[in-house]
Design an enzyme around this catalytic site. Sequence first.
Site, PDB file in Angstrom:
ATOM      1  N   GLU A 192       3.298  62.670 -14.486  1.00  0.00           N
ATOM      2  CA  GLU A 192       3.784  63.654 -13.506  1.00  0.00           C
ATOM      3  C   GLU A 192       5.262  63.911 -13.728  1.00  0.00           C
ATOM      4  OE1 GLU A 192       2.267  61.570 -10.046  1.00  0.00           O
ATOM      5  OE2 GLU A 192       4.111  60.435  -9.853  1.00  0.00           O
ATOM      6  N   LYS A 200       9.179  64.099 -13.471  1.00  0.00           N
ATOM      7  CA  LYS A 200      10.169  63.294 -12.771  1.00  0.00           C
ATOM      8  C   LYS A 200      11.160  64.245 -12.121  1.00  0.00           C
ATOM      9  CE  LYS A 200      13.106  59.253 -13.274  1.00  0.00           C
ATOM     10  NZ  LYS A 200      14.304  59.728 -12.612  1.00  0.00           N
ATOM     11  N   ASP A 251      14.245  65.663 -10.170  1.00  0.00           N
ATOM     12  CA  ASP A 251      15.637  65.242 -10.071  1.00  0.00           C
ATOM     13  C   ASP A 251      16.155  65.559  -8.675  1.00  0.00           C
ATOM     14  OD1 ASP A 251      17.924  64.117 -10.912  1.00  0.00           O
ATOM     15  OD2 ASP A 251      18.516  65.732 -12.269  1.00  0.00           O
ATOM     16  N   TYR A 291       4.905  61.065  -4.306  1.00  0.00           N
ATOM     17  CA  TYR A 291       4.421  60.487  -5.557  1.00  0.00           C
ATOM     18  C   TYR A 291       4.032  59.013  -5.483  1.00  0.00           C
ATOM     19  CZ  TYR A 291       9.458  59.497  -5.852  1.00  0.00           C
ATOM     20  OH  TYR A 291      10.731  59.128  -5.583  1.00  0.00           O
ATOM     21  N   LYS A 336      12.225  60.058 -20.528  1.00  0.00           N
ATOM     22  CA  LYS A 336      13.311  60.993 -20.281  1.00  0.00           C
ATOM     23  C   LYS A 336      13.342  62.116 -21.322  1.00  0.00           C
ATOM     24  CE  LYS A 336      15.399  59.179 -16.700  1.00  0.00           C
ATOM     25  NZ  LYS A 336      16.806  58.889 -16.701  1.00  0.00           N
ATOM     26  N   CYS A 388      46.573  43.021 -23.342  1.00  0.00           N
ATOM     27  CA  CYS A 388      46.010  43.695 -22.175  1.00  0.00           C
ATOM     28  C   CYS A 388      46.989  44.776 -21.707  1.00  0.00           C
ATOM     29  CB  CYS A 388      45.769  42.677 -21.055  1.00  0.00           C
ATOM     30  SG  CYS A 388      45.303  43.444 -19.494  1.00  0.00           S
ATOM     31  N   CYS A 391      48.218  43.531 -17.867  1.00  0.00           N
ATOM     32  CA  CYS A 391      49.067  42.358 -17.593  1.00  0.00           C
ATOM     33  C   CYS A 391      49.861  41.914 -18.808  1.00  0.00           C
ATOM     34  CB  CYS A 391      48.231  41.203 -17.048  1.00  0.00           C
ATOM     35  SG  CYS A 391      47.183  40.420 -18.283  1.00  0.00           S
ATOM     36  N   CYS A 431      40.948  40.317 -22.280  1.00  0.00           N
ATOM     37  CA  CYS A 431      42.267  39.909 -21.823  1.00  0.00           C
ATOM     38  C   CYS A 431      42.197  38.435 -21.459  1.00  0.00           C
ATOM     39  CB  CYS A 431      42.640  40.739 -20.601  1.00  0.00           C
ATOM     40  SG  CYS A 431      43.912  40.004 -19.576  1.00  0.00           S
ATOM     41  N   CYS A 478      45.875  38.484 -14.183  1.00  0.00           N
ATOM     42  CA  CYS A 478      45.703  39.888 -14.549  1.00  0.00           C
ATOM     43  C   CYS A 478      45.280  40.712 -13.337  1.00  0.00           C
ATOM     44  CB  CYS A 478      44.674  40.022 -15.672  1.00  0.00           C
ATOM     45  SG  CYS A 478      44.382  41.740 -16.125  1.00  0.00           S
TER      46      CYS A 478
HETATM   47  S1  IVH Z   1       7.658  56.625  -8.899  1.00  0.00           S
HETATM   48  C1  IVH Z   1       7.106  52.468  -7.847  1.00  0.00           C
HETATM   49  N1  IVH Z   1       7.375  59.155  -9.495  1.00  0.00           N
HETATM   50  O1  IVH Z   1      12.897  58.508 -10.014  1.00  0.00           O
HETATM   51  C2  IVH Z   1       7.355  53.859  -8.264  1.00  0.00           C
HETATM   52  N2  IVH Z   1       9.573  58.348  -9.061  1.00  0.00           N
HETATM   53  O2  IVH Z   1      14.212  56.554 -11.671  1.00  0.00           O
HETATM   54  C3  IVH Z   1       8.745  54.321  -8.045  1.00  0.00           C
HETATM   55  N3  IVH Z   1      11.317  60.056  -9.184  1.00  0.00           N
HETATM   56  O3  IVH Z   1      13.637  56.278  -7.434  1.00  0.00           O
HETATM   57  C4  IVH Z   1       9.012  55.715  -8.297  1.00  0.00           C
HETATM   58  N4  IVH Z   1       9.985  61.750  -9.650  1.00  0.00           N
HETATM   59  O4  IVH Z   1      13.583  58.797  -6.903  1.00  0.00           O
HETATM   60  C5  IVH Z   1       8.235  58.178  -9.187  1.00  0.00           C
HETATM   61  N5  IVH Z   1       6.970  61.373  -9.998  1.00  0.00           N
HETATM   62  C6  IVH Z   1       7.830  60.412  -9.688  1.00  0.00           C
HETATM   63  C7  IVH Z   1       9.216  60.647  -9.552  1.00  0.00           C
HETATM   64  C8  IVH Z   1      10.058  59.578  -9.253  1.00  0.00           C
HETATM   65  C9  IVH Z   1      11.233  61.380  -9.413  1.00  0.00           C
HETATM   66  C10 IVH Z   1      12.563  59.324  -8.921  1.00  0.00           C
HETATM   67  C11 IVH Z   1      12.529  58.395  -7.746  1.00  0.00           C
HETATM   68  C12 IVH Z   1      12.841  57.033  -8.294  1.00  0.00           C
HETATM   69  C13 IVH Z   1      13.554  57.381  -9.553  1.00  0.00           C
HETATM   70  C14 IVH Z   1      13.474  56.247 -10.538  1.00  0.00           C
END
Ligand code: IVH
Length: 691
Positions: free
Chosen positions: A123, A125, A127, A234, A321, A415, A418, A433, A439
């Site tokens: 699914e 991710k 933002d 999700y 990612k 450093c 310091c 350092c 320091c």
């Molecule tokens: S699952 C146990 N699913 O990504 C599962 N997270 O980097 C936990 N996020 O904190 C998260 N889309 O804020 C899940 N389809 C998705 C997501 C998702 C965005 C975010 C979420 C999480 C962060 C982790």
Amino acid sequence: MNTLFDMSFEDAKAQHKKLAAEIRRHDALYYQQDEPEISDAAYDELRRELEALEQKHPDLAQSDSPTQRVGAAPAQGFKKVQHAVPMLSLSNVFSEEDVQGFLDKIRRFLGLREEDNIELVAEPKIDGLSCSLRYVDRKLVQAATRGDGAEGEDITENIKTIKEIPQELPAGAPDILEVRGEIYMRRSAFTKLNEDLAAQGKKIFANPRNAAAGSVRQLNPKITASRPLGFFGYALGEVSEDFASTHEEIRKKLSAWNIPETPYALCHDLEEVIKNYNKLQQERPDLDYEIDGIVYKVNRLDWQERLGFVSRAPRWATAHKFPAQQAITKLLGIDIQVGRTGALTPVARLEPITVGGVVVSNATLHNEDEIKRKDVRIGDYVTVQRAGDVIPQITGVLTEKRDGKQAEFIYPDHCPVCGSIAIREEGEVVRRCTGGLICEAQGVERLKHFVSRLAFDIDGLGAKIIEEFWADQLIRKPADIFTLEQRNRESLTPIRAREGWGDLSEKNLFEAINTRRTIPLNRFVYALGIRQIGEATAKRLAAIYGTFENLQAAMDKAQDRESEAYAELLSIEDIGPSVTDDLLGFFAEEHNKEVLLDLTAHLTITPFEAPKTSDSAVAGKTVVFTGTLTQLTRAEAKARAESLGAKVSGSVSKKTDYVVAGEDSGSKLKKAQELGVNVLSEQEWLDFIAE
Ligand code: IVH
């Protein structure tokens, strides 16, 4: 004009009424709407006037006067909420090989056969910012931010203004249901919001994520209501009944209960995963929401349960990612930062440039070898890349753009703060350092760490204020934080008189400090900033030693490398000889002993509460697995024992409660028998924990 002193009672009463109304109005602007009209100083002036009136005419000090409110105004910001089930984060993968690695690990952990398929739900991710919605008897009763995963902020009123989040669920939904998901701002809405803000001469948001976060963290729900926010569910938190056996079913149920869901794909092998990844990456620019990757989740919930978690992320999910966004800019200089452990880190100062919607003016260069390896010179044009939340990096140099004016950077051997010698030990990449306690950079960084989010997490005492208070000698060591209020009371130049401060912000600061006088052991240990002791190791130490006194006593004993205390320390998961050296070094140092003595006098350190409270018979017991297990893998056996609250150790001692002996057990079994430790077969163990 009347002055305070020749005013008639009637006039004073009228004046009092006016002032009180004015103060109440400012209270509302400040606390409820997050939009103060006047400075803290001007507000304080109004209050002083009111107090002076009441001193002259005590009858005016009625219970409804703003001066009479005890603990008066509601605490600044949002109420804290404990999550019933922790809110986790995700591990990341960046390449096809990484995805393969993710699948392999699952396969090994579960002990799957070659022909067993691992079905994944893929699914987008989103933002945005994560949020937990709690429904009780099908009514939305609470919404909370993630916070540190265990404790978030109560944003219920704001969330209720988001139209697409149902306030009620239809019949058939469980009595208790927590839906975890992401709040986001649609791209189209983001563009429009920024246009409106710009037209009003206000500050615009850098990207939709910041806009969504800024809109949710408004003290005035009306402002949130005016911002078009969306939500995608999700995952689940606490639920009163099981209603699905796969993640896909959860999604379908949520969707049937009117929780918005993103599109998703089911993948059965690496090829399908990568195909889907490429497809979504192509669709990315056309989506009305920003995504920064794809999340893969093991579809079978019984497997999810068996896989469990490592530290703060599930083993059954990961985020793939998208490649980072890049841009070209000029390197203006290299600054050297000194961290709390004395590590010198080079930071590139760049001509500001927008990368993926965010203005970047600094980037990390990691260490001195990295500068050499990349042959980065001051004045060079460089490629900068940004991925998600990570610090921007310099990924390459455009050597063809050199005109001979570029200068090589000479790495300092002292450093910069310091002046002490900075040494790079054999085999180390970092130069450090040697100034240690003298320091200033290390001192201030240690304090910043001490108050950071996973440590003491004191509201209103962030890195910036620590720097200011350090510079003004107000806070120089941890204990100073807890004597600040006392010293401030006696000070001729109190905090409230500082630029940007007032009575209220001063009071809020002390309140925030006071709530942290009680602190769980794991946070306390982490806050000490001992080298190599991160959050997970701090938790482990807290779970094993229970109280700070025990920990300290054990560290004293373990200074003798022949002692049992030393052997016990070494047997702890993830604590090897190098971590042990840092730990023992910290506790042996005289100055640290003083700092601790000084600090603990102000604190109540509570035992670490493991997130999952278990009433299992093995909770709190120490278990050693040895030999070959046949029904589950070693990793799964260990994870399951830990999830029941047991401590899994690698070596047998008098303190071991159970030794689980698989096939071909050797010396550990022998030792257990010698010491009279309970020995169980694999099957006996499984029966035991199933009870
Ligand atoms: S699952 C146990 N699913 O990504 C599962 N997270 O980097 C936990 N996020 O904190 C998260 N889309 O804020 C899940 N389809 C998705 C997501 C998702 C965005 C975010 C979420 C999480 C962060 C982790």
